[in-house]
Scaffold this active site. Structure first.
Site, PDB file in Angstrom:
ATOM      1  N   ASP A   3     -46.444  34.084 -44.678  1.00 45.78           N
ATOM      2  CA  ASP A   3     -46.254  35.476 -44.259  1.00 45.78           C
ATOM      3  C   ASP A   3     -47.577  36.239 -44.334  1.00 45.78           C
ATOM      4  O   ASP A   3     -47.654  37.413 -43.978  1.00 45.78           O
ATOM      5  CB  ASP A   3     -45.128  36.165 -45.042  1.00 45.78           C
ATOM      6  CG  ASP A   3     -45.421  36.303 -46.519  1.00 45.78           C
ATOM      7  OD1 ASP A   3     -46.431  35.748 -46.995  1.00 45.78           O
ATOM      8  OD2 ASP A   3     -44.618  36.969 -47.223  1.00 45.78           O
ATOM      9  N   SER A   4     -48.654  35.539 -44.739  1.00 45.53           N
ATOM     10  CA  SER A   4     -50.016  36.062 -44.573  1.00 45.53           C
ATOM     11  C   SER A   4     -50.265  36.359 -43.095  1.00 45.53           C
ATOM     12  O   SER A   4     -51.193  37.090 -42.744  1.00 45.53           O
ATOM     13  CB  SER A   4     -51.050  35.060 -45.098  1.00 45.53           C
ATOM     14  OG  SER A   4     -50.795  33.765 -44.575  1.00 45.53           O
ATOM     15  N   ASP A  37     -42.342  30.311 -44.351  1.00 45.39           N
ATOM     16  CA  ASP A  37     -42.417  31.217 -45.502  1.00 45.39           C
ATOM     17  C   ASP A  37     -41.383  32.328 -45.321  1.00 45.39           C
ATOM     18  O   ASP A  37     -41.430  33.063 -44.333  1.00 45.39           O
ATOM     19  CB  ASP A  37     -43.829  31.823 -45.531  1.00 45.39           C
ATOM     20  CG  ASP A  37     -44.242  32.299 -46.893  1.00 45.39           C
ATOM     21  OD1 ASP A  37     -43.483  32.098 -47.861  1.00 45.39           O
ATOM     22  OD2 ASP A  37     -45.351  32.864 -46.993  1.00 45.39           O
ATOM     23  N   LYS A  42     -40.442  28.250 -48.022  1.00 47.08           N
ATOM     24  CA  LYS A  42     -41.066  28.670 -49.279  1.00 47.08           C
ATOM     25  C   LYS A  42     -40.570  30.060 -49.606  1.00 47.08           C
ATOM     26  O   LYS A  42     -40.386  30.882 -48.713  1.00 47.08           O
ATOM     27  CB  LYS A  42     -42.603  28.689 -49.135  1.00 47.08           C
ATOM     28  CG  LYS A  42     -43.314  29.244 -50.368  1.00 47.08           C
ATOM     29  CD  LYS A  42     -44.813  29.075 -50.301  1.00 47.08           C
ATOM     30  CE  LYS A  42     -45.532  30.162 -49.574  1.00 47.08           C
ATOM     31  NZ  LYS A  42     -45.309  31.530 -50.093  1.00 47.08           N
ATOM     32  N   GLU A  49     -40.954  33.281 -52.798  1.00 45.60           N
ATOM     33  CA  GLU A  49     -41.726  33.745 -53.953  1.00 45.60           C
ATOM     34  C   GLU A  49     -40.802  34.094 -55.122  1.00 45.60           C
ATOM     35  O   GLU A  49     -39.719  34.638 -54.917  1.00 45.60           O
ATOM     36  CB  GLU A  49     -42.541  34.990 -53.570  1.00 45.60           C
ATOM     37  CG  GLU A  49     -43.561  34.732 -52.483  1.00 45.60           C
ATOM     38  CD  GLU A  49     -44.438  35.942 -52.155  1.00 45.60           C
ATOM     39  OE1 GLU A  49     -44.323  36.993 -52.842  1.00 45.60           O
ATOM     40  OE2 GLU A  49     -45.237  35.824 -51.216  1.00 45.60           O
ATOM     41  N   GLU A  52     -50.527  30.657 -57.284  1.00 43.70           N
ATOM     42  CA  GLU A  52     -51.557  31.505 -56.665  1.00 43.70           C
ATOM     43  C   GLU A  52     -52.239  32.382 -57.714  1.00 43.70           C
ATOM     44  O   GLU A  52     -51.583  33.134 -58.442  1.00 43.70           O
ATOM     45  CB  GLU A  52     -50.916  32.371 -55.566  1.00 43.70           C
ATOM     46  CG  GLU A  52     -51.928  33.295 -54.895  1.00 43.70           C
ATOM     47  CD  GLU A  52     -51.490  33.846 -53.541  1.00 43.70           C
ATOM     48  OE1 GLU A  52     -50.422  33.466 -53.036  1.00 43.70           O
ATOM     49  OE2 GLU A  52     -52.251  34.676 -52.994  1.00 43.70           O
TER      50      GLU A  52
END
Ligand code: KIV
Length: 271
Positions: free
Chosen positions: A51-52, A90, A120, A122, A189
């Site tokens: 999602d960057s 993501d 993925k 978070e 991270e």
């Protein structure tokens, strides 16, 4: 013979056996067909449509505005290019936090509509139940601990996480909880390298570091950062393997100049 015929596809069991053999795992982000094709041909193990995307492709100042539709659109483009690598979608902010049902539906969309091989998400213990349910539906889940950018406002900035004994212990516990919940790997991270090393040693599943030091089982970078395309800022953990921003500017300036002078198109480009 097709590329797929020559190389075996990367799956969760390949990723797990790489850790068992002590073979480092490579992951990069990609958001489009052409870049993903180059990466896959180069032999990257996993491609993350991160999602960057929100920051390096769509120009937002955080990952928070990214939608499921944005993610699916770019995941489809990457999936069309990839023959060998494992493709991970993501899950964007608020696509999995509101309820387990919504998380399941959205994880399923990455697989059914966009051709992803896993997702993925978070977070630690707070996403354990979601991880368990998505995994039990047959969808591989990659965890993400440490500096989780979707929580930037709670952290008060993009800061190193897990400093100090209490914070470190919590991240280590979260990693074990995610492993137990069925995650097949975990991104770490921006955490101290010593903590990342300890987590990597404590888990059977591989850790993928980004700003987590060399003892993680694998590494990931945002492709626009490592190719020197994104020039707004460069985090300390990024190594630039190219300076594409300068190369692109030079090429574009040359094109503009040649068009202005009438030097392009030449006879060889004309019919
Ligand atoms: O969004 C992303 O690109 C990521 C990686 C940095 C791990 O989450």
């Amino acid at each position: 013979m097709s590329k797929a015929g020559k190389m075996s596809k990367v799956t969760t069991s390949v990723i797990r056996s790489m850790k068992e053999k002590g073979e480092k795992i490579t992951m990069l982000t990609a958001y489009d067909y052409s870049t993903a094709a180059v990466m896959d041909e180069a032999g990257v193990d996993m491609i993350l449509i991160g999602d960057s995307l929100g920051m390096v492709v769509l120009g937002y100042d955080s990952t928070l505005p990214v939608t499921m539709e944005d993610m699916l659109h770019h995941t489809k483009a990457v999936s069309r290019a990839v023959e060998r690598a494992m493709v991970i979608g993501d899950m964007p902010f608020m696509s999995y936090q509101a309820s387990v049902e919504e998380a399941m539906r959205n994880a399923g969309r990455f697989m059914k509509e966009a051709g992803a091989h896993g997702v993925k998400l978070e977070g630690g213990r707070e996403v354990a139940e979601i991880t368990r349910r998505i995994t039990s539906a047959g969808i591989p889940v990659m965890g993400h601990l440490g500096l989780t950018p979707q929580s930037v406002h709670q952290f008060g900035g993009y800061k190193v996480q897990g400093k100090g004994d209490t914070a470190a212990k919590r991240i280590l516990e979260d990693a074990k909880i995610l492993e137990e919940a069925g995650a097949f790997s975990i991104v770490l991270e921006v955490v101290p390298a010593t903590l990342a090393a300890e987590i990597s040693k404590s888990l059977k599943i591989p850790t993928i570091g980004i700003g987590g030091g060399v003892d993680c089982d694998g590494q990931v970078l945002v492709v626009n950062d490592m190719l020197g395309m994104f020039k707004e800022f460069t985090p300390k953990f990024v190594k630039k393997y190219a300076n594409l921003n300068a190369n692109m500017k030079e090429a574009i300036e040359q094109y503009l100049d040649e068009v202005k002078k009438g030097a392009f198109p030449g006879k060889e480009h004309s019919f």
